[in-house]
Scaffold this motif. Sequence first.
Motif, PDB file in Angstrom:
ATOM      1  N   PHE A 105      -5.536 -10.115  -4.730  1.00  0.00           N
ATOM      2  CA  PHE A 105      -4.654 -11.250  -4.462  1.00  0.00           C
ATOM      3  C   PHE A 105      -4.839 -12.282  -5.560  1.00  0.00           C
ATOM      4  N   TYR A 125     -11.847  -8.714   6.217  1.00  0.00           N
ATOM      5  CA  TYR A 125     -12.082  -8.374   4.812  1.00  0.00           C
ATOM      6  C   TYR A 125     -13.585  -8.260   4.554  1.00  0.00           C
ATOM      7  N   THR A 134       0.804  -1.215   0.000  1.00  0.00           N
ATOM      8  CA  THR A 134       0.000   0.000   0.000  1.00  0.00           C
ATOM      9  C   THR A 134       0.842   1.273   0.000  1.00  0.00           C
ATOM     10  N   LYS A 183      -7.635  -4.410  -1.970  1.00  0.00           N
ATOM     11  CA  LYS A 183      -6.658  -5.475  -2.190  1.00  0.00           C
ATOM     12  C   LYS A 183      -7.035  -6.311  -3.402  1.00  0.00           C
ATOM     13  N   HIS A 242      -0.056  -9.839  -4.863  1.00  0.00           N
ATOM     14  CA  HIS A 242      -0.703  -9.065  -3.796  1.00  0.00           C
ATOM     15  C   HIS A 242      -0.527  -7.599  -4.171  1.00  0.00           C
ATOM     16  N   SER A 254      -2.038  -3.706  -3.342  1.00  0.00           N
ATOM     17  CA  SER A 254      -2.772  -3.005  -2.310  1.00  0.00           C
ATOM     18  C   SER A 254      -2.731  -1.503  -2.577  1.00  0.00           C
ATOM     19  N   GLN A 309     -10.492  -9.947  -5.236  1.00  0.00           N
ATOM     20  CA  GLN A 309     -10.491  -8.533  -4.875  1.00  0.00           C
ATOM     21  C   GLN A 309     -11.333  -8.377  -3.627  1.00  0.00           C
TER      22      GLN A 309
END
Length: 154
Positions: free
Chosen positions: A131, A97, A55, A129, A146, A148, A112
């Motif tokens: 993944f 999440y 991130t 996110k 990954h 972010s 997502q």
Amino acid sequence: MFTQEMVHNALQTWCDNVVAVGKVHAEGGDVEAFASNVLSENYDYDNGKVLFKPTLTFGAQTFRPTKEGALSYFIGGNSDYPNDNGFKLKPWVKVWYSKEDFILHGDLAIVQCNVHFIGDDDSHIFVNKSFVFKQCEDGKIRIVLHQSSLPYQP
């Protein structure tokens, strides 16, 4: 073959590991060894290639294709990555999440979601996110992508 249950377990494991790394740090444990093990168990760095865009990274160190780079983002303290403060050390006391969506494709799950973080100081952030989880030859589920980002704020 990847299943919906495997997606949810992989996401929950990722969330639980964020809290666990911060807890080990807060309790004075060997956070480097613990976080390195989390990376080995949950990311495919030891066996293959991982595409990781954390991130809060930028410039030449935006992407973290190595385990060393990912570990630095998680726990900081690496002079090769001077802008890393150790995102997982806050500590975060609750992580979950929401709004997940996914595509199952053989031994892959493309996912997502939003991930919400509550800090021990009662701060709350959430990030978007993406993944890609892979069912590896040893049967474990590991992250191979990954990405972010903070939500767009016009």
